[in-house]
Design an enzyme around this catalytic site. Structure first.
Site, PDB file in Angstrom:
ATOM      1  N   ASP A 239     -14.081   0.980  51.119  1.00 21.53           N
ATOM      2  CA  ASP A 239     -13.568  -0.345  51.309  1.00 21.53           C
ATOM      3  C   ASP A 239     -12.285   0.806  52.400  1.00 21.53           C
ATOM      4  O   ASP A 239     -11.010   0.294  52.693  1.00 21.53           O
ATOM      5  CB  ASP A 239     -12.594  -0.892  50.179  1.00 21.53           C
ATOM      6  CG  ASP A 239     -11.394   0.237  50.067  1.00 21.53           C
ATOM      7  OD1 ASP A 239     -11.700   1.440  49.917  1.00 21.53           O
ATOM      8  OD2 ASP A 239     -10.735  -0.152  49.027  1.00 21.53           O
ATOM      9  N   ASP A 265     -16.400  -2.365  43.805  1.00 14.90           N
ATOM     10  CA  ASP A 265     -16.016  -1.885  42.666  1.00 14.90           C
ATOM     11  C   ASP A 265     -14.621  -3.519  42.823  1.00 14.90           C
ATOM     12  O   ASP A 265     -13.877  -2.739  42.915  1.00 14.90           O
ATOM     13  CB  ASP A 265     -15.628  -0.318  42.608  1.00 14.90           C
ATOM     14  CG  ASP A 265     -15.179  -0.384  41.305  1.00 14.90           C
ATOM     15  OD1 ASP A 265     -14.445  -0.556  40.424  1.00 14.90           O
ATOM     16  OD2 ASP A 265     -13.216   0.709  41.117  1.00 14.90           O
ATOM     17  N   GLY A 299      -9.061  -0.882  40.936  1.00 10.88           N
ATOM     18  CA  GLY A 299     -10.593  -1.219  42.116  1.00 10.88           C
ATOM     19  C   GLY A 299     -10.228  -2.286  43.440  1.00 10.88           C
ATOM     20  O   GLY A 299      -9.072  -1.865  44.242  1.00 10.88           O
TER      21      GLY A 299
HETATM   22 ZN   LIG Z   1     -13.718   2.701  37.601  1.00  8.92          ZN
END
Ligand SMILES: [Zn+2]
Length: 374
Positions: A239, A265, A299
């Site tokens: 990302d 994630d 995340g």
């Molecule tokens: Zn993790």
């Protein structure tokens, strides 16, 4: 029949579907210039939620599960492993029981063929434990894992743990014997502890480069020990926030493209606008961090199609290479041999998309699951 451009070559391709499979492919000589690309659907082995809800939330009703799946399909993700983070035993059992009920639906079962359990057998230390709740971190227990597995209807595909936890080695050996993929992360393990985990059957590193101390020893550290071990595959979050460009390239080059998978994630907040949500904040850049400790990320805020574009941008991969890291590779990792391939006989989980090469972005137009447009 789908007429599109083969994501591997850019050439026009006809994909003939029969039932849930690709029955034939043909390569016509001429085709319209503005055809979209066709590729296998993306496969995300680590996703915590999307669009406002985590999969472990007790608000995750069957309707909301279905809505979350729909959002992933719209992003081109046709298979994913809902990921459940460090929790109490009762918390795991409650959320996995909800999962088991949801996958009684055959289509949802196909899209979510298993789960990823991340924790609770991870480091309790600040840094390595990341955003996981310290109060619930603990030592591995087969008895507890059995209860969790049972709640999930036997569908635990990946378990992420820290090898330094007491009892980790026999625990890893037993899970490996059962065919569960044991993965290393959220750890402060020594070289010897990582070595022992791999010898016992661990074969994957979860979001390598994350879930660690802010500062580590320049020569002796768990990052290098995992990078240097060819027996470990690695996932990475592309990302642009979780690993900088250089580390992303280092992971791809040390592991090789045949031992890496891309994961989102995604947090339950992924897909929402920048802002503060409880104890988390999404910055305008897309970085998702804890309000109290901004150095700790919680995340990502992306879906995997965005990560494919970023992977091209950060590492100069071809579109085909980046898509394979997010489809063929995760399919191989988790043993879904008939997914992640644009070949005769493979399951017709397919995406049609436009590729903006200048900005490295995918725009998914159509998604097919088991041969049916969804
Ligand atoms: Zn993790």
């Amino acid at each position: 029949m789908l007429l599109a451009r083969d994501y591997r070559t850019g050439q026009p391709i006809e994909v003939h579907i029969k039932g849930d499979r690709i029955a034939a492919v043909a390569y016509p000589d001429a085709a319209p210039a503005d055809l979209p690309f066709v590729a296998p659907g993306l496969i995300d082995v680590q996703i915590n939620g999307y669009g406002g809800l985590d999969f472990d939330s007790d608000k995750m009703s069957p309707d909301r599960w279905a809505a979350t799946v729909k959002m992933q399909l719209a992003r081109g993700v046709t298979t994913f492993l809902p990921t459940f983070c460090t929790n109490s035993r009762e918390g795991f059992i409650a959320s996995l029981t909800r999962y088991r009920q949801v996958v009684a639906d055959p289509m949802l079962s196909h899209v979510m063929p298993g789960v990823h359990i991340e924790g609770p057998y991870i480091s309790s230390e600040d840094g390595p434990r990341g955003a996981h709740n310290r109060a619930y971190t603990r030592n591995p227990s087969i008895e507890e894992f059995d209860a969790i597995t049972q709640a999930a209807g036997g569908r635990v595909t990946i378990l992420t743990l820290a090898p330094e936890r007491e009892g980790a080695v026999p625990f890893i050996r037993e899970l490996a014997r059962r065919g569960v993929i044991v993965s290393i992360a959220h750890t402060d393990a020594s070289r010897e502890q990582i070595e022992a985990a791999v010898a016992a059957g661990a074969r994957f590193s979860t979001h390598l480069g994350n879930g660690g101390h802010v500062n580590i020893n320049r020569h002796r550290n768990y990052l290098y020990d995992q990078l240097a071990d060819d027996r470990l595959w690695a996932s990475v979050i592309p990302d642009s926030h979780h690993v900088p460009r250089a580390l992303f390239n280092i992971i791809l080059r040390t592991k090789g493209l045949d031992r890496v998978v891309l994961v989102s994630d995604a947090s339950g907040l992924a897909g929402l606008a920048p802002g503060v949500y409880g104890h988390c904040e999404i910055l305008p850049s897309g970085r998702l961090q804890l309000v109290a400790t901004p150095a700790i990320m919680a995340g990502s805020s992306i879906a995997l199609d965005f990560g494919v574009g970023k992977a091209v941008q950060m590492a100069g991969l071809t579109l085909a290479e980046a898509i394979d890291l997010a489809s063929a590779q995760p399919a191989k990792l988790v043993g879904l041999a008939d997914r992640g391939r644009l070949d005769v006989g493979a399951v017709a989980d397919l995406i049609l998309f436009k590729w903006d090469a200048a900005n490295c972005t995918m725009a998914v137009q159509e998604t097919y699951v088991q041969g049916r447009k969804v």
